[in-house]
Motif scaffolding. Structure first.
Motif, PDB file in Angstrom:
ATOM      1  N   GLY A   7       0.814  -1.212   0.000  1.00 40.61           N
ATOM      2  CA  GLY A   7       0.000   0.000   0.000  1.00 40.61           C
ATOM      3  C   GLY A   7       0.846   1.260   0.000  1.00 40.61           C
ATOM      4  N   SER A   8       0.214   2.370  -0.356  1.00 37.08           N
ATOM      5  CA  SER A   8       0.943   3.618  -0.566  1.00 37.08           C
ATOM      6  C   SER A   8       1.479   4.229   0.727  1.00 37.08           C
ATOM      7  N   THR A   9       0.665   4.278   1.788  1.00 33.69           N
ATOM      8  CA  THR A   9       1.141   4.860   3.045  1.00 33.69           C
ATOM      9  C   THR A   9       2.238   4.001   3.657  1.00 33.69           C
ATOM     10  N   ASN A  10       2.096   2.690   3.568  1.00 31.35           N
ATOM     11  CA  ASN A  10       3.139   1.798   4.057  1.00 31.35           C
ATOM     12  C   ASN A  10       4.428   1.960   3.260  1.00 31.35           C
ATOM     13  N   ALA A  11       4.315   2.232   1.960  1.00 34.75           N
ATOM     14  CA  ALA A  11       5.507   2.455   1.138  1.00 34.75           C
ATOM     15  C   ALA A  11       6.240   3.714   1.596  1.00 34.75           C
ATOM     16  N   LEU A  12       5.499   4.764   1.908  1.00 35.49           N
ATOM     17  CA  LEU A  12       6.105   5.994   2.413  1.00 35.49           C
ATOM     18  C   LEU A  12       6.775   5.739   3.767  1.00 35.49           C
ATOM     19  N   LEU A  13       6.129   4.941   4.620  1.00 39.20           N
ATOM     20  CA  LEU A  13       6.713   4.581   5.907  1.00 39.20           C
ATOM     21  C   LEU A  13       8.027   3.837   5.714  1.00 39.20           C
ATOM     22  N   LEU A  45      13.823  -4.810   7.520  1.00 37.49           N
ATOM     23  CA  LEU A  45      12.452  -4.641   7.057  1.00 37.49           C
ATOM     24  C   LEU A  45      12.010  -5.878   6.274  1.00 37.49           C
ATOM     25  N   ILE A  46      10.947  -6.496   6.726  1.00 32.63           N
ATOM     26  CA  ILE A  46      10.355  -7.644   6.035  1.00 32.63           C
ATOM     27  C   ILE A  46       9.092  -7.164   5.331  1.00 32.63           C
ATOM     28  N   THR A  47       8.926  -7.539   4.073  1.00 29.85           N
ATOM     29  CA  THR A  47       7.748  -7.087   3.333  1.00 29.85           C
ATOM     30  C   THR A  47       7.311  -8.126   2.307  1.00 29.85           C
ATOM     31  N   VAL A  48       6.062  -8.018   1.871  1.00 26.11           N
ATOM     32  CA  VAL A  48       5.556  -8.818   0.753  1.00 26.11           C
ATOM     33  C   VAL A  48       5.456  -7.956  -0.504  1.00 26.11           C
ATOM     34  N   SER A  49       5.873  -6.700  -0.403  1.00 30.70           N
ATOM     35  CA  SER A  49       5.684  -5.738  -1.486  1.00 30.70           C
ATOM     36  C   SER A  49       6.954  -5.546  -2.306  1.00 30.70           C
ATOM     37  N   THR A  68      18.983   2.446  -0.626  1.00 30.70           N
ATOM     38  CA  THR A  68      19.218   2.709   0.798  1.00 30.70           C
ATOM     39  C   THR A  68      20.087   1.605   1.398  1.00 30.70           C
ATOM     40  N   ASP A  69      20.556   1.833   2.630  1.00 30.43           N
ATOM     41  CA  ASP A  69      21.366   0.840   3.333  1.00 30.43           C
ATOM     42  C   ASP A  69      20.528  -0.156   4.122  1.00 30.43           C
ATOM     43  N   CYS A  70      19.221   0.012   4.113  1.00 27.31           N
ATOM     44  CA  CYS A  70      18.324  -0.837   4.896  1.00 27.31           C
ATOM     45  C   CYS A  70      18.370  -2.295   4.416  1.00 27.31           C
ATOM     46  N   GLU A  71      18.425  -3.224   5.379  1.00 31.18           N
ATOM     47  CA  GLU A  71      18.343  -4.640   5.027  1.00 31.18           C
ATOM     48  C   GLU A  71      16.888  -5.005   4.776  1.00 31.18           C
ATOM     49  N   VAL A  72      16.602  -5.537   3.598  1.00 38.97           N
ATOM     50  CA  VAL A  72      15.230  -5.824   3.180  1.00 38.97           C
ATOM     51  C   VAL A  72      15.073  -7.316   2.911  1.00 38.97           C
ATOM     52  N   ILE A  73      14.049  -7.925   3.516  1.00 35.02           N
ATOM     53  CA  ILE A  73      13.701  -9.322   3.251  1.00 35.02           C
ATOM     54  C   ILE A  73      12.347  -9.339   2.545  1.00 35.02           C
ATOM     55  N   VAL A  74      12.330  -9.859   1.316  1.00 37.95           N
ATOM     56  CA  VAL A  74      11.087  -9.943   0.547  1.00 37.95           C
ATOM     57  C   VAL A  74      10.607 -11.385   0.565  1.00 37.95           C
ATOM     58  N   LEU A  75       9.394 -11.581   1.055  1.00 40.97           N
ATOM     59  CA  LEU A  75       8.849 -12.930   1.160  1.00 40.97           C
ATOM     60  C   LEU A  75       8.343 -13.422  -0.197  1.00 40.97           C
ATOM     61  N   GLY A  76       8.372 -14.727  -0.371  1.00 42.77           N
ATOM     62  CA  GLY A  76       7.966 -15.325  -1.641  1.00 42.77           C
ATOM     63  C   GLY A  76       6.472 -15.562  -1.740  1.00 42.77           C
ATOM     64  N   GLY A  77       6.052 -16.046  -2.906  1.00 44.53           N
ATOM     65  CA  GLY A  77       4.646 -16.336  -3.127  1.00 44.53           C
ATOM     66  C   GLY A  77       4.232 -16.067  -4.553  1.00 44.53           C
ATOM     67  N   SER A 113      -0.791  -4.822  -7.993  1.00 44.36           N
ATOM     68  CA  SER A 113      -0.445  -4.275  -6.677  1.00 44.36           C
ATOM     69  C   SER A 113       1.030  -4.465  -6.344  1.00 44.36           C
ATOM     70  N   GLU A 114       1.750  -5.250  -7.158  1.00 44.44           N
ATOM     71  CA  GLU A 114       3.181  -5.527  -6.963  1.00 44.44           C
ATOM     72  C   GLU A 114       3.456  -6.142  -5.593  1.00 44.44           C
ATOM     73  N   THR A 115       2.597  -7.096  -5.209  1.00 45.00           N
ATOM     74  CA  THR A 115       2.750  -7.722  -3.896  1.00 45.00           C
ATOM     75  C   THR A 115       2.626  -9.238  -4.004  1.00 45.00           C
ATOM     76  N   MET A 116       3.138  -9.921  -2.995  1.00 48.34           N
ATOM     77  CA  MET A 116       3.123 -11.381  -2.978  1.00 48.34           C
ATOM     78  C   MET A 116       1.948 -11.884  -2.136  1.00 48.34           C
ATOM     79  N   VAL A 117       1.283 -12.937  -2.630  1.00 44.85           N
ATOM     80  CA  VAL A 117       0.120 -13.494  -1.943  1.00 44.85           C
ATOM     81  C   VAL A 117       0.132 -15.015  -2.092  1.00 44.85           C
ATOM     82  N   GLY A 118      -0.798 -15.657  -1.380  1.00 48.36           N
ATOM     83  CA  GLY A 118      -0.993 -17.086  -1.571  1.00 48.36           C
ATOM     84  C   GLY A 118      -0.417 -17.946  -0.452  1.00 48.36           C
TER      85      GLY A 118
END
Length: 248
Positions: free
Chosen positions: A95-101, A113-117, A127-136, A142-147
């Protein structure tokens, strides 16, 4: 999308319906140019044209949703970021507000930061932030993972806070979502029993969407704007949910 078309889309999303003549005056161009812009934006499913006007759509496209109430969403995101401490591992949904956050946190705090997006992960690539993107299964719009695979991944990772978006809240239904599979992802997060925080503007209150987000008892805090109706503020507090109101 050029800067004029971005302004047009923001006006349409803020007003929900606006005439071609009003858009022409606001943009400082001819109605012919506005109609050309609207044709392009409609073709890309950002809005709908009807009888000399443009009407907002409920779009899953994050860029399109970002243009609606952008400054307010920015303030909500900044407030939400103040609740996160350095060193935390947090989950941020889509979502858009979560993306800004996510962007605000990545630029200012040392977090994982863990995300499905995928939209969020792409936003943070510099950025230097460590990002974990979950699969699915990838939802392209929506550019997001589901299922089921996404649900299983959520069960296997650990985080201290989760920020989630909603599409509706009503006294009879609680929080609800428009998309069944994204609602299923949120419910998997809620089931983990961490500190769950709803981040949304007040326009979602009073709306009912098809898919319930539950259990309600696992939502501890709502961050929204000061336009939230007093009745909803009292109802949320009776449900033991802390309400943080952000001035526009």
């Amino acid at each position: 999308m050029n800067s004029r078309q971005q302004i047009i889309l923001q006006l349409v999303n803020d007003r929900r319906r606006i005439s071609v003549s009003e858009l022409a005056r606001a943009s400082g161009v001819s109605e012919v140019t506005i109609r050309q812009d609207l044709n392009l934006l409609e073709k890309r499913s950002y809005l709908k044209r009807v009888h000399g006007s443009a009407v907002a759509l409920e779009s899953d496209d994050v860029d399109a949703r970002m243009m609606s109430n952008f400054l307010l969403k920015q303030k909500l995101a900044q407030y939400a970021a103040s609740l996160v401490n350095d060193g935390e591992t947090i989950f941020i949904e889509s979502g858009s507000t979560n993306a800004l956050l996510a962007r605000y946190l990545a630029e200012r705090k040392r977090i994982t930061l863990i995300t499905v997006s995928h939209y969020i992960s792409h936003l943070l690539k510099e950025t230097d932030c460590e990002v974990i993107v979950l699969g699915g299964m990838y939802q392209k719009k929506s550019e997001t993972m589901v299922g089921p695979l996404t649900r299983m991944c959520i069960q296997q990772v650990h985080f201290s806070k989760a920020f989630i978006g909603v599409d509706g809240y009503h006294a009879e239904t609680g929080f609800t979502g428009r998309d069944m599979m994204r609602a299923d992802v949120v419910n998997a997060v809620l089931a983990k029993g961490v500190e769950n925080i709803v981040l949304t503007d007040s326009s979602k209150f009073g709306q009912i969407q098809p898919n319930p987000l539950d259990p309600l008892s696992q939502i501890g805090r709502v961050i929204t704007d000061s336009r939230l109706n007093l009745d909803y503020q009292h109802l949320l507090k009776r449900q033991s949910i802390q309400v943080d109101l952000v001035n526009e």
